[in-house]
Design an enzyme around this catalytic site. Structure first.
Site, mmCIF file in Angstrom:
data_model
loop_
_atom_site.group_PDB
_atom_site.id
_atom_site.type_symbol
_atom_site.label_atom_id
_atom_site.label_comp_id
_atom_site.label_asym_id
_atom_site.label_seq_id
_atom_site.Cartn_x
_atom_site.Cartn_y
_atom_site.Cartn_z
ATOM 1 N N SER A 198 0.933 -1.032 -0.067
ATOM 2 C CA SER A 198 0.108 -0.084 -0.138
ATOM 3 C C SER A 198 0.588 1.115 0.115
ATOM 4 O O SER A 198 2.092 1.294 0.529
ATOM 5 C CB SER A 198 -0.884 -0.114 1.218
ATOM 6 O OG SER A 198 -1.388 1.372 1.296
ATOM 7 N N TYR A 211 -2.087 -1.959 10.206
ATOM 8 C CA TYR A 211 -2.038 -2.228 8.748
ATOM 9 C C TYR A 211 -0.771 -1.366 8.280
ATOM 10 O O TYR A 211 -0.014 -2.277 7.288
ATOM 11 C CB TYR A 211 -3.327 -1.497 8.396
ATOM 12 C CG TYR A 211 -3.482 -1.695 6.853
ATOM 13 C CD1 TYR A 211 -4.189 -2.610 6.265
ATOM 14 C CD2 TYR A 211 -3.265 -0.312 5.972
ATOM 15 C CE1 TYR A 211 -4.280 -2.828 4.735
ATOM 16 C CE2 TYR A 211 -3.320 -0.543 4.623
ATOM 17 C CZ TYR A 211 -3.977 -1.492 3.984
ATOM 18 O OH TYR A 211 -4.100 -1.384 2.763
HETATM 19 N N1 LIG Z 1 -8.608 -0.034 -1.755
HETATM 20 C C1 LIG Z 1 -7.655 0.700 -1.531
HETATM 21 O O1 LIG Z 1 -7.648 2.223 -1.519
HETATM 22 C C2 LIG Z 1 -6.147 0.147 -1.150
HETATM 23 C C3 LIG Z 1 -4.979 0.839 -0.910
HETATM 24 C C4 LIG Z 1 -4.075 0.257 -0.819
HETATM 25 C C5 LIG Z 1 -3.795 -0.969 -0.499
HETATM 26 N N2 LIG Z 1 -4.934 -1.977 -0.908
HETATM 27 C C6 LIG Z 1 -4.600 -3.316 -0.782
HETATM 28 O O2 LIG Z 1 -5.338 -3.828 -1.730
HETATM 29 C C7 LIG Z 1 -5.720 -5.296 -1.466
HETATM 30 C C8 LIG Z 1 -7.113 -5.687 -1.806
HETATM 31 O O3 LIG Z 1 -7.939 -4.918 -1.039
HETATM 32 P P1 LIG Z 1 -9.296 -4.147 -1.612
HETATM 33 O O4 LIG Z 1 -9.141 -2.932 -1.604
HETATM 34 O O5 LIG Z 1 -9.505 -4.707 -3.096
HETATM 35 O O6 LIG Z 1 -10.328 -4.653 -0.836
HETATM 36 P P2 LIG Z 1 -11.501 -5.930 -0.767
HETATM 37 O O7 LIG Z 1 -12.125 -5.854 0.598
HETATM 38 O O8 LIG Z 1 -12.077 -6.000 -1.876
HETATM 39 O O9 LIG Z 1 -10.330 -7.200 -0.544
HETATM 40 C C9 LIG Z 1 -9.667 -7.519 0.436
HETATM 41 C C10 LIG Z 1 -9.837 -9.064 0.626
HETATM 42 O O10 LIG Z 1 -9.163 -9.589 1.517
HETATM 43 C C11 LIG Z 1 -9.837 -10.927 2.031
HETATM 44 N N3 LIG Z 1 -9.584 -11.288 3.337
HETATM 45 C C12 LIG Z 1 -9.341 -10.379 4.422
HETATM 46 N N4 LIG Z 1 -9.266 -11.099 5.275
HETATM 47 C C13 LIG Z 1 -9.101 -12.403 5.036
HETATM 48 C C14 LIG Z 1 -8.922 -13.846 5.762
HETATM 49 N N5 LIG Z 1 -8.565 -13.755 6.967
HETATM 50 N N6 LIG Z 1 -8.726 -14.901 4.885
HETATM 51 C C15 LIG Z 1 -8.989 -14.947 3.645
HETATM 52 N N7 LIG Z 1 -9.199 -13.662 3.028
HETATM 53 C C16 LIG Z 1 -9.316 -12.653 3.633
HETATM 54 C C17 LIG Z 1 -11.254 -10.617 1.733
HETATM 55 O O11 LIG Z 1 -11.807 -11.739 1.263
HETATM 56 C C18 LIG Z 1 -11.312 -9.340 0.933
HETATM 57 O O12 LIG Z 1 -11.918 -10.029 -0.343
HETATM 58 C C19 LIG Z 1 -5.361 -5.312 0.120
HETATM 59 O O13 LIG Z 1 -4.171 -5.928 0.310
HETATM 60 C C20 LIG Z 1 -5.223 -3.845 0.601
HETATM 61 O O14 LIG Z 1 -4.559 -3.575 1.618
HETATM 62 C C21 LIG Z 1 -5.951 -1.469 -1.102
#
Ligand SMILES: NC(=O)c1ccc[n+]([C@@H]2O[C@H](COP(=O)([O-])OP(=O)(O)OC[C@H]3O[C@@H](n4cnc5c(N)ncnc54)[C@H](O)[C@@H]3O)[C@@H](O)[C@H]2O)c1
Length: 305
Positions: A198, A211
């Site tokens: 991130s 986080y």
């Molecule tokens: N959306 C943003 O702004 C953003 C910014 C920086 C980084 N990210 C990173 O992107 C990645 C994806 O996140 P996203 O934004 O698509 O959100 P999202 O909520 O769509 O995806 C997160 C996923 O993690 C899975 N998850 C969480 N805990 C779990 C567990 N214990 N076992 C199995 N699966 C689990 C869930 O199924 C969920 O689908 C993450 O690593 C997040 O940190 C997102």
């Protein structure tokens, strides 16, 4: 195909400030996200529109594990990988089954298989099971996408419960270690591991202390593992997204944080499709001379690293 503009995701209150339209309960279903819907398969054009991602057979016959593949960035990765010719196992929490089934349906529209696995990756035996199921269903593993994450906001370390600290580390970095360790014996020259970190750890966000700490660990883990696996021909890289419109945001962020979230230098949050293209690049031979590195789809935020 009509897609709402990413700038239309906030409305204004009577002070003229941008406010988020909605909040979701954790973990947040993509099917509940409205106005606009996250974009998985279309890329913004220069004139403010969208066009469908143009695939070129870059991952023909490849087999991928994508954690958190039910929604958000993981869903977009699963669909773009399918457009490029890869099949996948997507891993997610049981309460996200309906989102996972939608990802499967959309992957299969592109003629690829998508196997679903609802399992909690905080347990190392479930990480082993993920590898066993993937080998059984796909007959191999070429690409591991470590993308699942947990986050919750807190203003001070005194409020940060030890159990949340452990939950965040178990989800965001320990599962990356176990899945990588258990996948690598089945990988061969040309295989890739891509971790999702991130922008937040470069910023050092105090309101996401646990986080943010795990995201820093992911970058260090990526670099160390890349150096270790380099001469075996297995590349390990990292993607560090900025603000991306996914269920994670409205299910975990305060209104104030979401307001700031909508305003990176480019003036809009990004779409999952705009991050998934980085994963395609790092999974394919287009990035054959790149290992141990981070890509930064973050709306123009400057980072050191
Ligand atoms: N959306 C943003 O702004 C953003 C910014 C920086 C980084 N990210 C990173 O992107 C990645 C994806 O996140 P996203 O934004 O698509 O959100 P999202 O909520 O769509 O995806 C997160 C996923 O993690 C899975 N998850 C969480 N805990 C779990 C567990 N214990 N076992 C199995 N699966 C689990 C869930 O199924 C969920 O689908 C993450 O690593 C997040 O940190 C997102």
């Amino acid at each position: 195909m009509h897609i709402s503009s990413p700038t239309a995701w906030s409305s204004s209150d009577d002070t003229g400030h941008k406010i988020p339209i909605q909040h979701l309960t954790k973990p947040g279903l993509q099917s509940d996200l409205e106005n606009p819907k996250p974009v998985s398969t279309h890329i913004p054009t220069e004139d403010g529109g969208y066009q469908i991602y143009k695939a070129a057979g870059k991952l023909e016959g490849k087999k991928a594990i994508i954690t958190g593949g039910d929604s958000g960035i993981g869903r977009a990765v699963a669909i773009l990988f399918a457009m490029e010719g890869a099949s996948s196992v997507i891993v997610y929490l049981p309460e996200e089954e309906s989102d996972a089934q939608e990802t499967k349906r959309r992957v299969e529209e592109y003629g690829q298989q998508c196997h679903t696995l609802a399992i909690d990756l905080r347990k190392k035996e479930n990480c082993q099971k993920t590898i066993d199921v993937s080998l059984q269903k796909m007959g191999g593993i070429d690409i591991l996408v470590n993308n699942a994450a947990f986050q919750d906001m807190l203003s001070d370390i005194s409020e940060l419960d030890e159990s949340q600290w452990e939950r965040t580390f178990d989800t965001n970095i320990h599962s990356f270690f176990y899945l990588s360790k258990y996948s690598l014996p089945h990988m061969k020259k040309g295989s890739t591991i891509i971790n999702c970190a991130s922008v937040n750890h470069y910023i050092g966000r105090g309101d996401l202390l646990d986080y943010t700490s795990t995201k820093g660990a992911i970058v260090a883990f990526t670099r160390g593992l890349a150096n270790q696996q380099m001469l075996k021909g297995i590349r390990v890289n990292c993607v560090c997204p900025g603000p991306i419109w996914t269920p994670l945001i409205p299910s975990t962020m305060s209104s104030q944080a979401m307001e700031a979230f909508s305003n990176p230098p480019m003036g809009r949050p990004g779409q999952p499709s705009e991050v998934a293209t980085c994963f395609v690049f790092l999974a394919s031979q287009d990035s054959s001379y790149i290992s141990g590195q981070c890509l930064h789809p973050n709306g123009g935020i400057m980072v050191n690293g």
